[in-house]
Motif scaffolding. Structure first.
Motif, short mmCIF file in Angstrom:
data_model
loop_
_atom_site.label_atom_id
_atom_site.label_comp_id
_atom_site.label_asym_id
_atom_site.label_seq_id
_atom_site.Cartn_x
_atom_site.Cartn_y
_atom_site.Cartn_z
N ALA A 466 98.40 -46.83 24.89
CA ALA A 466 99.20 -48.05 24.75
C ALA A 466 98.57 -49.15 25.65
N PHE A 467 98.02 -48.57 26.83
CA PHE A 467 97.28 -49.39 27.94
C PHE A 467 96.11 -50.19 27.21
N TYR A 468 95.16 -49.52 26.22
CA TYR A 468 94.05 -50.09 25.84
C TYR A 468 94.59 -51.12 24.54
N ALA A 472 93.64 -55.27 25.25
CA ALA A 472 92.85 -56.03 24.27
C ALA A 472 93.20 -57.63 24.58
N GLY A 473 94.50 -57.78 24.90
CA GLY A 473 95.01 -59.13 24.84
C GLY A 473 94.97 -59.69 26.52
N GLY A 474 94.43 -59.04 27.38
CA GLY A 474 94.36 -59.50 28.60
C GLY A 474 94.66 -58.19 29.83
N GLU A 475 94.50 -58.77 30.84
CA GLU A 475 94.91 -57.78 32.13
C GLU A 475 96.22 -57.37 32.15
N LEU A 476 96.68 -56.42 32.38
CA LEU A 476 97.75 -55.61 32.98
C LEU A 476 98.25 -55.79 34.40
N SER A 477 99.52 -56.03 34.76
CA SER A 477 99.81 -56.20 36.03
C SER A 477 100.28 -54.70 36.47
N VAL A 478 100.49 -54.67 37.79
CA VAL A 478 100.86 -53.29 38.45
C VAL A 478 102.19 -52.90 37.81
N SER A 479 103.08 -53.71 37.78
CA SER A 479 104.27 -53.42 37.27
C SER A 479 104.20 -53.03 35.49
N LEU A 484 104.59 -48.97 31.39
CA LEU A 484 103.73 -47.80 30.34
C LEU A 484 103.84 -46.51 30.58
N MET A 485 103.62 -46.10 32.01
CA MET A 485 103.71 -44.68 32.31
C MET A 485 105.16 -44.12 32.24
N ASN A 486 106.09 -44.88 32.54
CA ASN A 486 107.43 -44.55 32.75
C ASN A 486 107.71 -44.07 31.25
N GLU A 487 107.44 -45.17 30.11
CA GLU A 487 107.71 -44.88 28.79
C GLU A 487 106.89 -43.78 28.19
N ALA A 488 105.79 -43.39 28.73
CA ALA A 488 105.03 -42.40 28.21
C ALA A 488 105.71 -40.91 28.59
#
Length: 598
Positions: A466-468, A472-479, A484-488
């Motif tokens: 999910a992260f990768y 591809a569309g830009g950097e992710l924030s800490v939140s 994403l981790m919670n969802e996984a």
């Protein structure tokens, strides 16, 4: 368990590799290797379509790679053995630059292979000098067809030392110095190094685990912005390089590295999700034993069955037990284990200055293996010993092969180590002298492994995928990382975690996400675990008659894809979810025995 006088060597010897760090044979070896890498790099850069010269470079590369691997393994052993040796650290940094030069010559060779016509390449492969190296050479050509120009690949190799890999070094440096103030259940407070936190969260005392989890979260939150920048930087660099190399998907490289197809990966994950209730049942039983409706994340690595109230296991007792289990089930493995001990190829001595963890390494130059661990007198340590010796045996079986046919992917490497573990555990469980307390403890340990491989590691894969995709569309924030981790975690664990039982910061402190040498350092472990389950089920059904086929399987692991190895040696199809489902269901008898624990 067997008892004996404590005389088994627990300290390894590396003197057959070099007489000593910095000694004449060591410095001469380094100088000759630098010279030969540079000569071969020049030779590779000048390659055209002359297939005879390409064959010559390939064969010279094989011997140079053996020497480079030998030196790298030696430094890795010394560094683990004494983490404070500044001289070794300096040479580890130096060898990374030499490996970058090796990467450049590989890029030139791959370009030359890719430029050949199909007819010229097929003709070249028939050269007797490449006998048994065909699989490796085909892989080089494939990589050459998906790389930039030699000049651009050379630039990328240089930039990665101070770019991509610098993020990894930053992570190691930052986290290596982390510590936190922890309020222990007895009321006292203590500054605890972060390296101790995981051990504390594996303790039997739930209040201790909870304190380590919550108090230990602060440094990760404090450094979250830096860590997010690192993860974004690592993934961003990879995605840029994948695009430049014409690789359409971020999974193409990790799948190629694992020598497996996307179809096999999807089939494996489909089987896991379809049978997810098997490992979830183990977690539900663990929660029941703990007396809670579900588990918190800090409960997942903790034993729910206390170790048997016996005196600490000595090193001699552990070795004798492993020897007995190996020799009874697999005599050749038992004989090899005794050779490792007598040759002093195993480092297990507990002492200050050693790095944590365990690994198996070896030298193609010397045809010798080494196992590193630290023995703390527990059954868990004994299982680690069996795991690492399983790796070593894999390399031993491949000794007769040329080096290009003896390099196997992580997917198949983890199969052999798990097989060694299962031989030991099966031997322990079938021992008529085993106590019910020990049996219950071993079942608990087995279920901890099962849900780690079948839920936690697939969860890491789901997060990383999910992260990768988003990166591809830009950097992710800490939140967003935490979301994403919670969802996984919710997707894989379901209702086996308490409503407030997830760990949103797992992305920050799981070192595997920050490894810069490989991406998706997760699904190969699941692959190895499940394939070893299938292999061991065959072994239990067929007995000793299966072992020659197991050795044929090991011997082929450096010469074919995972699908080809399994098809030719076991007659199974890895692209079918049914194969993986059968491997998953092999845990049912142990699961039922675990559920029956009072």
């Amino acid at each position: 368990m067997p008892h004996s006088t404590p005389t088994t060597p627990d300290r390894w010897s590396l003197e057959s590799w070099f007489s000593g760090f910095g000694k004449a044979d060591y410095t001469e070896f380094k100088a000759a290797l630098v010279r030969d890498v540079e000569l071969l790099k020049t030779r590779a850069a000048a390659l055209g379509g002359n297939t005879a010269e390409i064959v010559g470079v390939i064969n010279t590369l094989e011997t140079v790679s053996d020497r480079l691997g030998h030196l790298s393994a030696y430094l890795g052993c010394l560094s683990a053995d004494d983490a404070n040796d500044e001289g070794v650290k300096a040479d580890e940094a130096w060898i990374s630059t030499l490996e970058a030069e090796s990467t450049k010559l590989m890029a030139s060779l791959r370009s030359a292979l890719a430029a050949l016509s199909d007819a010229a390449f097929d003709s070249m492969l028939s050269d007797p000098a490449l006998k048994n190296a065909e699989h490796a050479v085909k892989r080089m050509r494939h990589e050459g067809q998906h790389q930039m120009s030699a000049e651009m690949e050379s630039l990328a190799a240089d930039l990665n030392v101070n770019g991509l890999h610098a993020w990894g070094r930053l992570y190691d440096t930052l986290t290596g110095k982390m510590e936190f103030e922890m309020a222990f259940p007895d009321g006292h407070k203590e500054i605890v190094p972060m390296s101790r936190r995981r051990a504390l969260m594996s303790e039997g005392d739930r209040k201790l685990r909870e304190a380590a989890f919550h108090d230990g979260q602060k440094p990760w939150h404090d450094h979250a912005v830096t860590l997010a920048a690192g993860l974004n930087g690592i993934a961003g660099t990879r995605l840029s390089l994948f695009g430049r190399r014409g690789l359409p998907h971020f999974l193409d490289t990790p799948l190629f590295d694992g020598a497996m197809s996307r179809k096999s990966l999807d089939a494996m994950l489909e089987a896991i999700h379809a049978n997810i209730d098997l490992p979830r049942r183990a977690i539900r039983k663990a929660a029941k034993l703990q007396g809670t409706p579900a588990l918190h994340y800090f409960d997942l690595e903790a034993p729910q069955v206390a170790p048997p109230d016996e005196k600490p296991l000595t090193w001699d007792e552990a070795c004798a037990t492993v020897d007995h289990a190996f020799s009874a089930a697999y005599p050749k493995l038992g004989e090899y284990f005794r050779e490792m001990l007598s040759q002093r190829w195993i480092e297990a001595q507990p002492r200050a200055g050693k790095r944590p963890g365990a690994f198996c390494t070896g030298s193609q130059l010397k045809h010798e293996e080494r196992v590193y661990m630290t023995f703390h007198k527990t059954v868990h340590d004994m299982v680690t010993l069996a795991h690492e010796v399983g790796h070593a045996w894999h390399s031993c079986v491949l000794r007769p092969a040329r080096s290009f046919a003896a390099s196997y992917p992580m997917t198949l490497a983890e199969t052999a180590s798990n097989f060694g573990e299962m031989i030991l555990l099966d031997g322990l469980m079938s021992d008529p002298g085993i106590t019910e307390a020990t049996k219950a403890y071993l079942l608990d340990q087995e279920m901890l492994r099962a849900h780690a491989y079948l839920i936690n590691i697939p969860m890491r894969y789901e997060f990383e995928k999910a992260f990768y995709t988003e990166r591809a569309g830009g950097e992710l924030s800490v939140s967003r990382f935490s979301e994403l981790m919670n969802e996984a975690q919710r997707k894989l664990y379901g209702d086996t975690l308490l409503p407030d039982g997830t760990d949103p910061m797992f992305w920050a402190y799981k070192m595997h996400f920050f490894i810069t040498g490989v991406s998706f350092y997760n699904f190969p472990y699941v692959f190895g675990y499940l394939l070893s389950q299938a292999l061991f089920a065959r072994f239990k059904a067929e007995g000793a008659a299966f072992l020659p086929r197991y050795e044929a399987f090991l011997a082929m692991t450096g010469s074919a894809t995972c699908e080809e190895v399994v098809k030719q040696t076991l007659g199974e199809d890895l692209t079918k979810p049914e194969f993986w489902a059968t491997a998953l269901k092999a845990m049912e008898p142990s699961l039922q025995a675990y559920e029956a624990i009072k």
